[in-house]
Design an enzyme around this catalytic site. Structure first.
Site, PDB file in Angstrom:
ATOM      1  N   SER A  28       0.716  -1.278   0.221  1.00 28.58           N
ATOM      2  CA  SER A  28       0.027   0.161  -0.032  1.00 28.58           C
ATOM      3  C   SER A  28       0.615   1.143  -0.174  1.00 28.58           C
ATOM      4  CB  SER A  28      -0.947  -0.230   1.013  1.00 28.58           C
ATOM      5  OG  SER A  28      -2.296  -0.916   0.486  1.00 28.58           O
TER       6      SER A  28
ATOM      7  N   GLN B 188      -4.773  -6.999  -6.422  1.00 28.07           N
ATOM      8  CA  GLN B 188      -4.343  -7.266  -4.677  1.00 28.07           C
ATOM      9  C   GLN B 188      -6.632  -6.380  -3.976  1.00 28.07           C
ATOM     10  OE1 GLN B 188      -2.481  -6.747  -0.842  1.00 28.07           O
ATOM     11  NE2 GLN B 188      -2.504  -8.470  -1.834  1.00 28.07           N
TER      12      GLN B 188
ATOM     13  N   CYS C 139      -2.950  -8.660   5.321  1.00 29.11           N
ATOM     14  CA  CYS C 139      -2.868  -7.992   5.832  1.00 29.11           C
ATOM     15  C   CYS C 139      -2.571  -7.690   7.266  1.00 29.11           C
ATOM     16  CB  CYS C 139      -3.651  -6.521   5.152  1.00 29.11           C
ATOM     17  SG  CYS C 139      -3.077  -4.707   5.802  1.00 29.11           S
TER      18      CYS C 139
ATOM     19  N   ASN D  37       7.107 -15.428   1.203  1.00 28.35           N
ATOM     20  CA  ASN D  37       7.341 -13.976   1.100  1.00 28.35           C
ATOM     21  C   ASN D  37       7.973 -13.425   3.032  1.00 28.35           C
ATOM     22  OD1 ASN D  37       5.107 -11.264   1.959  1.00 28.35           O
ATOM     23  ND2 ASN D  37       7.022 -11.223   0.362  1.00 28.35           N
TER      24      ASN D  37
ATOM     25  N   ASP E  87      10.838 -10.519   4.626  1.00 29.37           N
ATOM     26  CA  ASP E  87      12.247 -10.738   5.254  1.00 29.37           C
ATOM     27  C   ASP E  87      13.407 -11.077   4.172  1.00 29.37           C
ATOM     28  OD1 ASP E  87      11.495  -9.818   7.528  1.00 29.37           O
ATOM     29  OD2 ASP E  87      12.026 -11.711   8.779  1.00 29.37           O
TER      30      ASP E  87
END
Length: 324
Positions: free
Chosen positions: A19, A71, A101, A201, A203
């Protein structure tokens, strides 16, 4: 190669949806460096069906940036389905459902990772969206709400049965937010129960991280998020290293100057000067990190008004950096 329904992705290092970051100008830029899949910023499904100006900006399509994955977030199956249909009509190639999220505003609306607490509702949303469109539907989630409820494998199986074509798992729980470390090994539990492609997904900042994440998660690919801030070339660098190709050099300071100016100009064209300049400041700050006198430059940029003046400051900073 990763197959998402009838769409083939040649490489397996993807750009995460973020975002306020992965807008059309940024997606264009990352695509120019060879990224295989670009996902829009998260769009609230209800705002999408109301076709707010902001939501239409977020899902705007560029025919040169293929494929476009949009998305969507929301907690009402029929609203999510209608938002998906609208995006298909607007040219989206893939719909991605956000069950990951962790942000309080999203979770309090019982969307994002909050939906991992209600697998039945999450399943109804996935089924409704898949049924509503002809294009592939993917889904992004976390390991679970907390470490006492690591239900990603269970939800993944329901997703596969609902017709979801690819899954992304962030290696944290919702309660971790972005604290602590992503647990790539726990992602492997989800990979074990599904046949559809799975992406790891969290780091992943460089090729070493990507290799380790792939090894521990057994995933088919990786998704890079925050590490791309100010480094739109990073995905191509990681991809080349994973493929055993010659390393791709980081652009020179002179090349970076051109990239920053081009990105800024694209943002001005996309949003208009009044909206673009505040949004561009964070990108300009990320680009300049690590370059001599960058803190003074960021302070200056944060108070500079007018596109021409911002361009002049960018040019001055990078020209000075080239001479030092």
């Amino acid at each position: 190669m990763i197959k998402i329904g009838n769409i083939e992705i040649q490489d397996n290092v993807l750009l995460a949806p973020m975002s306020g970051v992965t807008d059309l100008p940024f997606r264009r830029l990352v695509k120019s460096f060879g990224a295989p899949l670009l996902i829009s910023e998260m769009i609230a499904s209800r705002a999408m069906i109301m076709q707010t100006r902001e939501s239409l900006k977020k899902c705007q399509k560029d025919p040169n940036v293929y494929p476009l994955s949009v998305q969507l977030a929301g907690c009402e199956p029929e609203v999510m389905a209608e938002a998906a249909r609208l995006n298909e009509d607007l040219g989206a190639d893939i719909i991605d459902i956000n069950f990951g999220c962790p942000v309080k505003k999203v979770v309090n609306g019982f969307a994002g990772s909050a939906l991992m607490k209600d697998e039945d509702l999450a399943t109804r949303i996935m089924e409704a969206v898949v049924k509503a469109v002809k294009i592939p539907v993917t889904m992004k989630m976390r390991l679970g709400w907390n470490y006492e409820n690591l239900n990603a494998p269970s939800l993944a199986k329901k997703a596969e049965n609902a017709g979801i074509k690819m899954l992304t798992v962030h290696g944290r729980t919702r309660c971790q937010m972005y604290n602590g470390n992503a647990n790539w090994e726990l992602i492997s539990r989800t990979k074990e129960v599904v046949k559809i492609p799975l992406i790891a997904n969290g780091d992943i900042k460089n090729a070493t991280d990507a290799k380790r994440a792939l090894e521990l998660s057994k995933a088919d690919g990786v998704m890079i998020g925050r590490a791309v801030y100010g480094k739109p070339w990073l995905i191509s660098q990681v991809t080349s290293e994973l493929k055993g190709e010659a390393p791709i050099a980081t652009p020179s300071i002179e090349e970076q100057k051109k990239i920053v100016l081009n990105h800024f100009n694209e943002m001005i064209d996309h949003y208009g000067e009044t909206t673009a300049i505040p949004l561009a400041r964070k990108h300009i700050g990320w680009y300049s990190a690590g370059i001599k006198s960058s803190s003074e430059f960021r302070a200056k940029i944060n108070t500079t008004q007018g596109a021409d003046n911002v361009r002049a400051e960018i040019e001055r900073f990078y020209d000075n950096a080239c001479q030092n």
